[in-house]
Write a protein that holds these residues in place. Structure first.
Motif, mmCIF file in Angstrom:
data_model
loop_
_atom_site.group_PDB
_atom_site.id
_atom_site.type_symbol
_atom_site.label_atom_id
_atom_site.label_comp_id
_atom_site.label_asym_id
_atom_site.label_seq_id
_atom_site.Cartn_x
_atom_site.Cartn_y
_atom_site.Cartn_z
ATOM 1 N N ARG A 186 5.053 8.228 -11.521
ATOM 2 C CA ARG A 186 5.842 9.061 -12.425
ATOM 3 C C ARG A 186 7.229 8.476 -12.685
ATOM 4 N NH1 ARG A 186 5.259 15.049 -9.997
ATOM 5 N NH2 ARG A 186 5.791 13.883 -8.113
ATOM 6 N N GLY A 187 7.238 7.203 -12.999
ATOM 7 C CA GLY A 187 8.483 6.544 -13.358
ATOM 8 C C GLY A 187 9.226 5.919 -12.201
ATOM 9 N N ALA A 188 8.832 6.215 -10.958
ATOM 10 C CA ALA A 188 9.499 5.617 -9.801
ATOM 11 C C ALA A 188 9.004 4.191 -9.610
ATOM 12 C CB ALA A 188 9.229 6.445 -8.550
ATOM 13 N N TRP A 189 9.777 3.398 -8.901
ATOM 14 C CA TRP A 189 9.404 2.017 -8.607
ATOM 15 C C TRP A 189 9.141 1.893 -7.119
ATOM 16 C CZ3 TRP A 189 7.216 -2.081 -10.161
ATOM 17 C CH2 TRP A 189 7.414 -3.312 -9.533
ATOM 18 N N PRO A 190 7.957 1.452 -6.709
ATOM 19 C CA PRO A 190 7.646 1.417 -5.264
ATOM 20 C C PRO A 190 8.374 0.336 -4.497
ATOM 21 C CG PRO A 190 5.854 0.446 -6.524
ATOM 22 C CD PRO A 190 6.823 1.015 -7.534
ATOM 23 N N GLY A 191 8.871 -0.659 -5.198
ATOM 24 C CA GLY A 191 9.528 -1.773 -4.520
ATOM 25 C C GLY A 191 8.557 -2.921 -4.306
ATOM 26 N N TRP A 192 9.097 -4.114 -4.338
ATOM 27 C CA TRP A 192 8.260 -5.301 -4.186
ATOM 28 C C TRP A 192 7.619 -5.367 -2.803
ATOM 29 C CZ3 TRP A 192 6.589 -7.256 -8.334
ATOM 30 C CH2 TRP A 192 7.388 -7.338 -9.485
ATOM 31 N N SER A 193 8.315 -4.888 -1.799
ATOM 32 C CA SER A 193 7.761 -4.947 -0.437
ATOM 33 C C SER A 193 6.473 -4.143 -0.334
ATOM 34 C CB SER A 193 8.786 -4.432 0.570
ATOM 35 O OG SER A 193 8.225 -4.371 1.869
ATOM 36 N N ALA A 194 6.467 -2.914 -0.869
ATOM 37 C CA ALA A 194 5.269 -2.075 -0.809
ATOM 38 C C ALA A 194 4.131 -2.699 -1.604
ATOM 39 C CB ALA A 194 5.586 -0.676 -1.326
ATOM 40 N N LEU A 195 4.445 -3.224 -2.778
ATOM 41 C CA LEU A 195 3.410 -3.864 -3.589
ATOM 42 C C LEU A 195 2.857 -5.104 -2.902
ATOM 43 C CD1 LEU A 195 5.016 -3.545 -7.131
ATOM 44 C CD2 LEU A 195 2.957 -2.380 -6.324
ATOM 45 N N ARG A 196 3.735 -5.870 -2.283
ATOM 46 C CA ARG A 196 3.301 -7.098 -1.599
ATOM 47 C C ARG A 196 2.379 -6.758 -0.432
ATOM 48 N NH1 ARG A 196 7.886 -8.750 -0.454
ATOM 49 N NH2 ARG A 196 8.001 -8.139 1.736
ATOM 50 N N ARG A 197 2.722 -5.738 0.342
ATOM 51 C CA ARG A 197 1.885 -5.362 1.482
ATOM 52 C C ARG A 197 0.495 -4.925 1.023
ATOM 53 N NH1 ARG A 197 4.988 -1.008 4.744
ATOM 54 N NH2 ARG A 197 6.060 -0.623 2.773
ATOM 55 N N ALA A 198 0.451 -4.096 -0.026
ATOM 56 C CA ALA A 198 -0.848 -3.648 -0.532
ATOM 57 C C ALA A 198 -1.651 -4.812 -1.093
ATOM 58 C CB ALA A 198 -0.641 -2.574 -1.605
ATOM 59 N N ALA A 199 -0.972 -5.720 -1.782
ATOM 60 C CA ALA A 199 -1.666 -6.871 -2.357
ATOM 61 C C ALA A 199 -2.246 -7.767 -1.267
ATOM 62 C CB ALA A 199 -0.711 -7.664 -3.245
ATOM 63 N N ILE A 200 -1.527 -7.923 -0.166
ATOM 64 C CA ILE A 200 -2.035 -8.741 0.941
ATOM 65 C C ILE A 200 -3.289 -8.102 1.535
ATOM 66 C CG2 ILE A 200 -1.549 -9.559 3.282
ATOM 67 C CD1 ILE A 200 1.367 -9.934 2.384
ATOM 68 N N ILE A 201 -3.264 -6.775 1.720
ATOM 69 C CA ILE A 201 -4.455 -6.090 2.224
ATOM 70 C C ILE A 201 -5.613 -6.273 1.258
ATOM 71 C CG2 ILE A 201 -5.453 -3.839 2.783
ATOM 72 C CD1 ILE A 201 -3.559 -4.952 4.916
ATOM 73 N N GLY A 202 -5.345 -6.188 -0.040
ATOM 74 C CA GLY A 202 -6.386 -6.412 -1.020
ATOM 75 C C GLY A 202 -6.949 -7.820 -0.970
ATOM 76 N N ALA A 203 -6.060 -8.803 -0.771
ATOM 77 C CA ALA A 203 -6.516 -10.194 -0.681
ATOM 78 C C ALA A 203 -7.365 -10.408 0.567
ATOM 79 C CB ALA A 203 -5.310 -11.132 -0.676
ATOM 80 N N LEU A 204 -6.978 -9.793 1.675
ATOM 81 C CA LEU A 204 -7.774 -9.915 2.902
ATOM 82 C C LEU A 204 -9.116 -9.201 2.761
ATOM 83 C CD1 LEU A 204 -4.976 -9.436 5.595
ATOM 84 C CD2 LEU A 204 -6.170 -11.556 5.004
#
Length: 376
Positions: free
Chosen positions: A203-221
């Motif tokens: 809803r317009g908020a920005w999660p931050g690069w750290s949160a996105l990076r952590r989720a992306a790493i889990i997705g890559a694994l």
């Protein structure tokens, strides 16, 4: 799952003996699976170890993020979690569509999924951990999850007995984007839907690069585990087998029931426990979490658990096991695995789990848990 919200470790000194014991356990698992006929098993074990390490080092989870969303309207962590299936889909959909030996998770969207996901949401909140969270925190030594884990397994068996009847409830059938648009079109639509869902939660908020990076790493694994296994990452089948096989040994005739008469289920029930990719990956996830926690001095065995907490963990684990079977997986198999497979049951599971989480949050105080999330 909310690793930060369970309790702080008593010490941050590395536990050398525990770490060495974890390495020895990993070696024993390797020695046990190498004689088995499935050459994919070592890769499955290695990828799941990395996932366990990743969850601890990244402090990534789901249960606390749902509380933040529903209690405070803070969708940053939940919105960021959509990056995990988005990244995994980049590997799963092309490989499953174009390469032999790879498959996807596709399940129907119906009352069985809705009821199961709601039950799972209640259990996730009163146990204070999701499917992956129970295994990761148990690997870290959490007493709460040591209670929740066996009840999750028993719940999986109960759910397996209920599932055939649940599948006869009204359903829309499978909603498969690959069947509609092909592998590449399905991938594009999947990424678009995940982006829209994340935007709706944020809803317009920005999660931050750290949160996105952590989720992306889990997705890559998770994608790495898919490459090793040939199927997306799933937890529920393995946990169900952890209770089903002992029940069979003790005289329960599970094969007389409809769920266990399917050929793959019969083979899994009769075969070695570590021959199941899901079972082996669950063990690898726990051992990876244990190794990471021991190396960082973050083992949680010293955190006390009262009777109310134990009751919540037991009931929550049981509800999660039943709910995961009825909804074709937990936050990993149904949400991450389903969404990254271009099956709309993954996004349907996410929507259906929210009412259960809402109710579970309001029951947390009865089991000695904070109602509000303390996650960052």
């Amino acid at each position: 799952m909310s690793l930060a919200g369970i309790a702080p470790p008593a010490t941050t000194r590395p536990h050398l003996l525990a770490f060495l014991g974890g390495l020895a356990a990993c070696l024993l698992v390797l020695l046990a699976i190498l004689p088995l006929a499935d050459g994919a098993l070592p890769g499955v074990f290695a990828a799941s170890l990395l996932l366990g390490v990743g969850f601890v080092l990244l402090d990534f989870g789901f249960a606390g993020s749902f509380r933040a969303l529903l209690e405070r309207g803070d969708g940053r962590m939940t919105g960021a979690s959509f990056a995990a299936p988005a990244v995994a889909a980049l590997v799963i959909l092309p490989m499953a569509g174009l390469a032999e030996g790879y498959g996807r998770f596709v399940a129907p969207v119906g009352l069985s999924l809705v009821l199961g996901a709601a039950l799972f949401g209640i259990g996730m909140q009163i146990a204070s951990g999701c499917g992956s969270g129970v295994l990761v925190a148990a690997g870290q030594g959490s007493r709460r999850m040591a209670v929740a884990l066996p009840f999750f397994c028993v719940g999986g068996v109960v759910g397996s007995l209920l599932l055939p009847a649940a599948l006869r409830l009204p359903s829309l059938g499978t909603l498969d984007l690959v069947a509609w648009f092909g592998p590449w079109g399905g991938l594009l639509v999947t990424e678009a839907l995940l982006a829209l869902a994340a935007a709706a939660v944020l809803r317009g908020a920005w999660p931050g690069w750290s949160a996105l990076r952590r989720a992306a790493i889990i997705g890559a694994l998770a994608a790495l585990l898919f490459l090793a296994s040939g199927m997306p990452w799933g937890i529920t089948t393995g946990l169900t087998l952890w209770a089903a096989q002992p029940a069979q040994w003790l005289g329960a005739d599970l094969m007389a029931h409809e769920f266990w008469q399917v050929p793959w289920a019969q083979a899994a029930l009769a075969g070695p426990l570590l021959a199941s990719h899901s079972s082996l990956a669950n063990l690898g996830l726990m051992l990876g979490a244990f190794l990471a926690a021991a190396a960082r001095g973050q083992l949680r065995h010293g955190v006390a658990l009262g009777w109310r907490g134990a009751a919540g963990a037991a009931l929550g684990g049981l509800l999660m096991g039943i709910g995961a079977q009825l909804s074709f997986g937990c936050n990993i198999g149904a949400f991450l695995g389903g969404a990254s497979s271009a099956s709309l049951h993954g996004l349907a599971w996410f929507l259906a789990v929210l009412p259960g989480c809402w109710l579970g949050i309001r029951l947390r105080a009865a089991f000695g848990l904070q109602r509000r999330s303390t996650d960052p």
